[in-house]
Design an enzyme around this catalytic site. Sequence first.
Site, mmCIF file in Angstrom:
data_model
loop_
_atom_site.group_PDB
_atom_site.id
_atom_site.type_symbol
_atom_site.label_atom_id
_atom_site.label_comp_id
_atom_site.label_asym_id
_atom_site.label_seq_id
_atom_site.Cartn_x
_atom_site.Cartn_y
_atom_site.Cartn_z
ATOM 1 N N GLY A 145 2.798 -4.013 9.090
ATOM 2 C CA GLY A 145 2.683 -2.563 9.252
ATOM 3 C C GLY A 145 1.496 -1.929 8.591
ATOM 4 O O GLY A 145 1.593 -0.828 8.044
ATOM 5 N N GLN A 158 0.858 -1.202 0.000
ATOM 6 C CA GLN A 158 0.000 0.000 0.000
ATOM 7 C C GLN A 158 0.894 1.252 0.000
ATOM 8 O O GLN A 158 0.419 2.358 -0.158
ATOM 9 C CB GLN A 158 -0.902 0.024 1.238
ATOM 10 C CG GLN A 158 -1.852 -1.157 1.329
ATOM 11 C CD GLN A 158 -2.551 -1.213 2.674
ATOM 12 O OE1 GLN A 158 -3.583 -0.552 2.896
ATOM 13 N NE2 GLN A 158 -1.982 -1.969 3.593
ATOM 14 N N ASN A 159 2.208 1.020 0.165
ATOM 15 C CA ASN A 159 3.142 2.133 0.308
ATOM 16 C C ASN A 159 3.482 2.737 -1.051
ATOM 17 O O ASN A 159 3.424 2.062 -2.075
ATOM 18 C CB ASN A 159 4.422 1.675 1.028
ATOM 19 C CG ASN A 159 4.136 1.214 2.449
ATOM 20 O OD1 ASN A 159 3.070 1.518 3.004
ATOM 21 N ND2 ASN A 159 5.048 0.453 3.021
ATOM 22 N N HIS A 180 -1.448 1.562 -4.304
ATOM 23 C CA HIS A 180 -1.855 2.966 -4.207
ATOM 24 C C HIS A 180 -0.959 3.883 -5.020
ATOM 25 O O HIS A 180 -0.949 5.090 -4.798
ATOM 26 C CB HIS A 180 -1.888 3.385 -2.731
ATOM 27 C CG HIS A 180 -2.945 2.645 -1.960
ATOM 28 N ND1 HIS A 180 -2.919 2.489 -0.596
ATOM 29 C CD2 HIS A 180 -4.056 1.975 -2.377
ATOM 30 C CE1 HIS A 180 -3.971 1.795 -0.198
ATOM 31 N NE2 HIS A 180 -4.661 1.453 -1.264
HETATM 32 N N1 APR Z 1 6.630 -2.021 12.473
HETATM 33 C C1 APR Z 1 5.450 -2.566 12.073
HETATM 34 N N2 APR Z 1 4.267 -1.914 12.121
HETATM 35 C C2 APR Z 1 4.285 -0.657 12.620
HETATM 36 C C3 APR Z 1 5.460 -0.021 13.063
HETATM 37 C C4 APR Z 1 6.676 -0.765 12.975
HETATM 38 N N3 APR Z 1 7.853 -0.230 13.382
HETATM 39 N N4 APR Z 1 5.130 1.234 13.509
HETATM 40 C C5 APR Z 1 3.793 1.361 13.337
HETATM 41 N N5 APR Z 1 3.281 0.233 12.813
HETATM 42 C C6 APR Z 1 1.884 -0.063 12.470
HETATM 43 C C7 APR Z 1 0.850 0.701 13.253
HETATM 44 O O1 APR Z 1 0.513 0.012 14.454
HETATM 45 C C8 APR Z 1 -0.333 0.726 12.272
HETATM 46 O O2 APR Z 1 -1.167 -0.399 12.474
HETATM 47 O O3 APR Z 1 1.713 0.341 11.122
HETATM 48 C C9 APR Z 1 0.329 0.633 10.897
HETATM 49 C C10 APR Z 1 0.242 1.902 10.076
HETATM 50 O O4 APR Z 1 -1.120 2.121 9.791
HETATM 51 P P1 APR Z 1 -1.505 3.315 8.779
HETATM 52 O O5 APR Z 1 -0.758 4.525 9.168
HETATM 53 O O6 APR Z 1 -2.999 3.341 8.726
HETATM 54 O O7 APR Z 1 -0.905 2.857 7.384
HETATM 55 P P2 APR Z 1 -1.549 1.891 6.305
HETATM 56 O O8 APR Z 1 -2.268 0.753 6.961
HETATM 57 O O9 APR Z 1 -0.477 1.550 5.345
HETATM 58 O O10 APR Z 1 -2.620 2.854 5.584
HETATM 59 C C11 APR Z 1 -3.323 2.312 4.480
HETATM 60 O O11 APR Z 1 -4.311 4.467 4.069
HETATM 61 O O12 APR Z 1 -4.030 6.738 3.991
HETATM 62 C C12 APR Z 1 -4.146 5.606 3.223
HETATM 63 O O13 APR Z 1 -3.268 5.294 1.082
HETATM 64 C C13 APR Z 1 -2.900 5.402 2.425
HETATM 65 O O14 APR Z 1 -1.765 3.338 1.880
HETATM 66 C C14 APR Z 1 -2.343 4.077 2.940
HETATM 67 C C15 APR Z 1 -3.586 3.404 3.489
#
Ligand code: APR
Length: 236
Positions: free
Chosen positions: A181, A97-98, A115
């Site tokens: 993550g 998703q990154n 994305h």
């Molecule tokens: N290692 C693993 N996981 C981690 C770490 C780490 N060091 N630090 C934080 N996390 C976890 C958090 O607990 C959280 O559950 O990573 C997750 C990040 O969640 P989001 O910020 O919501 O990111 P993501 O799930 O990728 O978002 C999905 O949302 O805004 C849209 O398009 C954007 O691709 C993104 C999508």
Amino acid sequence: MNGDAPDLNQFKRIVFFTGAGLSAESGIPTYRGQGGTWQRYNYEDYACQRAFDRDPEKVWEFHEARRADAAGCEPNLAHRLIAEIAQAKPETEIVTQNIDHMHQRAGAERVIELHGSLWRVRCDRTGLIEENFDVPLKSRKTPYGDYWRPDLVWFEDPMNMETIDEAVRVIQRCDCLVSIGTSGLVYPAAQLPMLAIAGGAVAIEINPEETPISQSFAYTMRGPATEMMRLLWPEA
Ligand code: APR
């Protein structure tokens, strides 16, 4: 960690399903939670087509700052171990998703970017898509005088169906899915691990925190990506 994580060597077709938390230890902020991007910015002003149509310069200011942030960071051990596993196991796939290109910078060759990418721009007049790594951009406009559009799937955008179809194809055939993550809050991406589980794959979640989809996983590894990936792939 609930039970010992399985030995990845028993699997042939591993999918790494990754979110912003994978890049947190590289210094790239996640979107939600402490210090998250959407805690500091309202996405409706910076990351949707309406905002871009209303004020493309403001949207480009935001995205150029994200590009500069990502360019100043390095892939971390977890990115590198994933690339190493993909090297050792050729049927490994990465569905992310990154948008930060960290998987590729760590050496991964095949990455399905659900994305889009901070490092691609597109011309919506001609459909031209270009990779662009300039920080800052030499020009925010195409040769036709239109603004380049970041090649990203913003909120309210339709997903790229070819990309989704490719992600579904590899996830439905995997024998192990490692989710790393992601908060599991954004659909349709959050649905994808469920397809792997429905297909009989062994599912592992790496996240320091519980997520709404945690209970679907056979293994949950409550810790940061670098430490948990080191446990999963000690060969390194
Ligand atoms: N290692 C693993 N996981 C981690 C770490 C780490 N060091 N630090 C934080 N996390 C976890 C958090 O607990 C959280 O559950 O990573 C997750 C990040 O969640 P989001 O910020 O919501 O990111 P993501 O799930 O990728 O978002 C999905 O949302 O805004 C849209 O398009 C954007 O691709 C993104 C999508």
